[in-house]
Design an enzyme around this catalytic site. Structure first.
Site, short mmCIF file in Angstrom:
data_model
loop_
_atom_site.label_atom_id
_atom_site.label_comp_id
_atom_site.label_asym_id
_atom_site.label_seq_id
_atom_site.Cartn_x
_atom_site.Cartn_y
_atom_site.Cartn_z
N MET A 75 18.84 3.11 52.42
CA MET A 75 18.21 4.31 52.95
C MET A 75 18.37 5.46 51.95
SD MET A 75 19.55 4.16 56.89
CE MET A 75 21.19 3.58 56.47
N GLY A 94 22.06 9.43 53.04
CA GLY A 94 21.92 8.35 52.07
C GLY A 94 22.93 7.22 52.23
N SER A 95 22.49 5.99 52.38
CA SER A 95 23.41 4.91 52.69
C SER A 95 22.68 3.57 52.78
CB SER A 95 24.11 5.21 54.01
OG SER A 95 23.17 5.71 54.93
N ARG A 96 23.30 2.58 53.43
CA ARG A 96 22.65 1.28 53.62
C ARG A 96 23.23 0.59 54.86
NH1 ARG A 96 24.33 -2.44 48.58
NH2 ARG A 96 24.17 -4.28 49.90
#
EC number: 4.1.1.65
Length: 218
Positions: A98, A186-188
């Site tokens: 993301m 922001g990440s996953r």
């Protein structure tokens, strides 16, 4: 436009900062171009924060044989791997990255019972890097399907994301129209699925949380 409750405090503080920057420009800066830049900076910051916490209205099609996408973003990893924290078996791993421009709500990918919740401290490497899955801070959630099998969904922090929210409880019965959590900036999300899952996505695909079908369970 609706905004997610996870952003309530940040949105409020950003509005206050934007107002403060504008007041500084109007009251204490005599150079028009500098005052204008302060106002523009405040507006850009506010718009970015508001779009990050936007809360889309989505209708979820419930299907216990399907794995729905847990997040908006891009498929950055598809591989067979060993999950050693809880499942302790080989799994099919699908990761969704993301960016800060994506909606950052995380949805429950499959219906079932929450059997494992664990927050693990870690590093803050860029979320698209492979080592982030094992070394970054993350929140791990396992869900047991009706047939007894379990899947894992890990919310992984990134270089910018420093706050993972998980809304579930151990033993809770969950459905695919429920929110699993939220990751700020922001990440996953890493999914660990049964090896015989029939994937419906490929590497590089852009996916939409709660809408895209990641795969079909056997």
């Amino acid at each position: 436009m609706r905004f997610h409750p996870a952003g309530k405090t940040i949105i409020r503080n950003t509005i206050l900062i934007a107002l403060a920057l504008n007041l500084i420009g109007w009251l204490f800066v005599s150079i028009p171009i500098v005052s204008g830049l302060l106002s523009l900076t405040a507006l850009v910051i506010l718009v970015l924060v508001l779009q990050f916490f936007r809360y889309p209205n989505r209708k979820v099609q419930l299907n216990p044989k399907q794995v729905i996408c847990p997040a908006d973003g891009k498929v950055c990893v598809i591989e067979e791997t060993q999950e050693n924290l809880y499942l302790k078996q080989k799994c099919l791993k699908v990761s969704i990255f993301m960016s800060p421009l994506n909606v950052h709500i995380n949805w429950v990918p499959v219906p079932g019972k929450v059997t494992f919740l664990k927050h693990k401290e870690g590093e803050f490497y860029a979320a698209f890097k492979d080592k982030s899955a094992e070394e970054n801070e993350r929140f791990c959630t396992a869900i047991q399907l009706a047939d007894g099998r379990e899947i894992m969904a890990n919310q992984v922090a990134g270089a910018v994301a420093r706050r993972i929210l998980n809304f579930l409880e151990d033993g809770q019965q969950v459905t695919q129209d429920m929110e699993m959590g939220f990751i700020r900036f922001g990440s996953r999300v890493d999914l660990y699925l049964p090896l015989d899952t029939k994937l419906k996505v490929k590497l590089g695909d852009k996916v939409t949380g709660s809408q895209t079908i990641i795969g079909e369970l056997s």
